[in-house]
Write a protein that holds these residues in place. Sequence first.
Motif, mmCIF file in Angstrom:
data_model
loop_
_atom_site.group_PDB
_atom_site.id
_atom_site.type_symbol
_atom_site.label_atom_id
_atom_site.label_comp_id
_atom_site.label_asym_id
_atom_site.label_seq_id
_atom_site.Cartn_x
_atom_site.Cartn_y
_atom_site.Cartn_z
ATOM 1 N N THR A 1 56.278 94.974 25.554
ATOM 2 C CA THR A 1 55.257 96.011 25.599
ATOM 3 C C THR A 1 54.553 96.114 24.256
ATOM 4 O O THR A 1 55.197 96.149 23.212
ATOM 5 N N GLN A 2 53.229 96.170 24.301
ATOM 6 C CA GLN A 2 52.444 96.365 23.096
ATOM 7 C C GLN A 2 51.965 97.812 23.042
ATOM 8 O O GLN A 2 51.587 98.387 24.058
ATOM 9 N N LEU A 3 52.010 98.377 21.837
ATOM 10 C CA LEU A 3 51.617 99.754 21.628
ATOM 11 C C LEU A 3 50.470 99.838 20.640
ATOM 12 O O LEU A 3 50.307 98.972 19.779
ATOM 13 N N GLN B 1 60.008 91.595 29.649
ATOM 14 C CA GLN B 1 58.657 92.092 29.420
ATOM 15 C C GLN B 1 58.533 92.671 28.016
ATOM 16 O O GLN B 1 59.410 93.386 27.555
ATOM 17 N N GLN C 1 54.267 95.190 18.933
ATOM 18 C CA GLN C 1 55.187 95.039 20.049
ATOM 19 C C GLN C 1 56.576 95.425 19.567
ATOM 20 O O GLN C 1 56.979 95.129 18.445
ATOM 21 N N ALA D 1 52.785 90.864 27.024
ATOM 22 C CA ALA D 1 51.803 91.606 27.803
ATOM 23 C C ALA D 1 50.674 92.055 26.903
ATOM 24 O O ALA D 1 50.915 92.508 25.794
ATOM 25 N N ALA E 1 46.774 97.604 26.225
ATOM 26 C CA ALA E 1 46.117 98.267 27.342
ATOM 27 C C ALA E 1 44.607 98.128 27.283
ATOM 28 O O ALA E 1 43.945 98.054 28.321
ATOM 29 N N ARG F 1 43.291 94.914 29.221
ATOM 30 C CA ARG F 1 43.755 94.603 30.576
ATOM 31 C C ARG F 1 42.635 94.199 31.511
ATOM 32 O O ARG F 1 42.878 93.656 32.578
#
Length: 345
Positions: free
Chosen positions: A57-59, A55, A142, A22, A25, A28
């Motif tokens: 998740t990237q931070l 899924q 991630q 993904a 943010a 997006r």
Amino acid sequence: MARKQSDYLAALLDDGPADPPAPAATERGSERLRGTTLLGRESALARVASGEVRQVTQLLLDPARVRIWPGNARSYAHLTEAGCRELIDSIIAEGGQKVPAVVRRVEGDPACDYEVIAGTRRHWSIAWLRAHSYPDMQFVAQVATLDDEAAFRLADLENRARADVSDLERARNYAAALKTHYGNHASRMAERLKLSKGWLSKMLRVAALPDAVIAAFASPAEVQLKGGYALAQALDDRADAAIIAGEAKVIVREQRVARDKGLPPLPAADVLRRLLDAPSRGREQAAPYVWTAPSGRPGLSVQTVNRQGVTVRLHAGSGADADELADALRAALAELAAQGRGLQR
């Protein structure tokens, strides 16, 4: 390299079919996502809910809250601005880090929330940028759930494609992992890493090179597999090892003098050649063992000592009888044994 890493991550982190990670943010709103249909999004969510797709998740993280996993071969302390300059310039040009690192959560460390499994240079570069006029730069990562052995395999895969991870760093990383993750079973380790057993064996030999010999090189990074393995073989002989260690001390002093005078260090090829040639030079320069007969003339002398054996000369005209020469031979062999150069080594 990035594509290979992505493929490996998908295989390592997901047992089922893998979708691309993904996006962060901040991305997006990209054109690609705007063109995605509602039906397509619902289908993707359904696959995630069913467990068919995991899924990722990237931070966006503060690198100060992320530590480096000690099981990685790369030496974080040896990273420099010059060594990371290309990556730093790329991050600046692209407005941030585009390729995410891989991290895992940590417990019990009040100073850190995550540790880097793959992406050490990216972490260093973002930290450097935050300290040099780019305080808003974020470390993109991630999160993966990995045990130590899986983390080691992932970090190793990334490091294989990095020219700035030296053979010695990798070799010593393998030696530590062999004990920690594989119970000292090299065959099991080679199978898990999909490496040649022979190649891994050579790397483990290089890992055992003593620090006193490594110090002769301007940098440990100069010790490569081919030369390092030849050096490890030469050190198998106890007598030769002592001579090589002595030559290493001489070279260390020469390197220090060159550094103090602002001169370039001795090239790695020259250092390796001198270390490997030291035993033969030492044997040529060393005075042979000589037993002097009661007549004052040489009666017995040791000519050569090598892996094939000991060559002894009995001198004519010394006046020594057979018993005296036999005693002299026993004394010579005892002396060689005391030096670690005997026939039983």
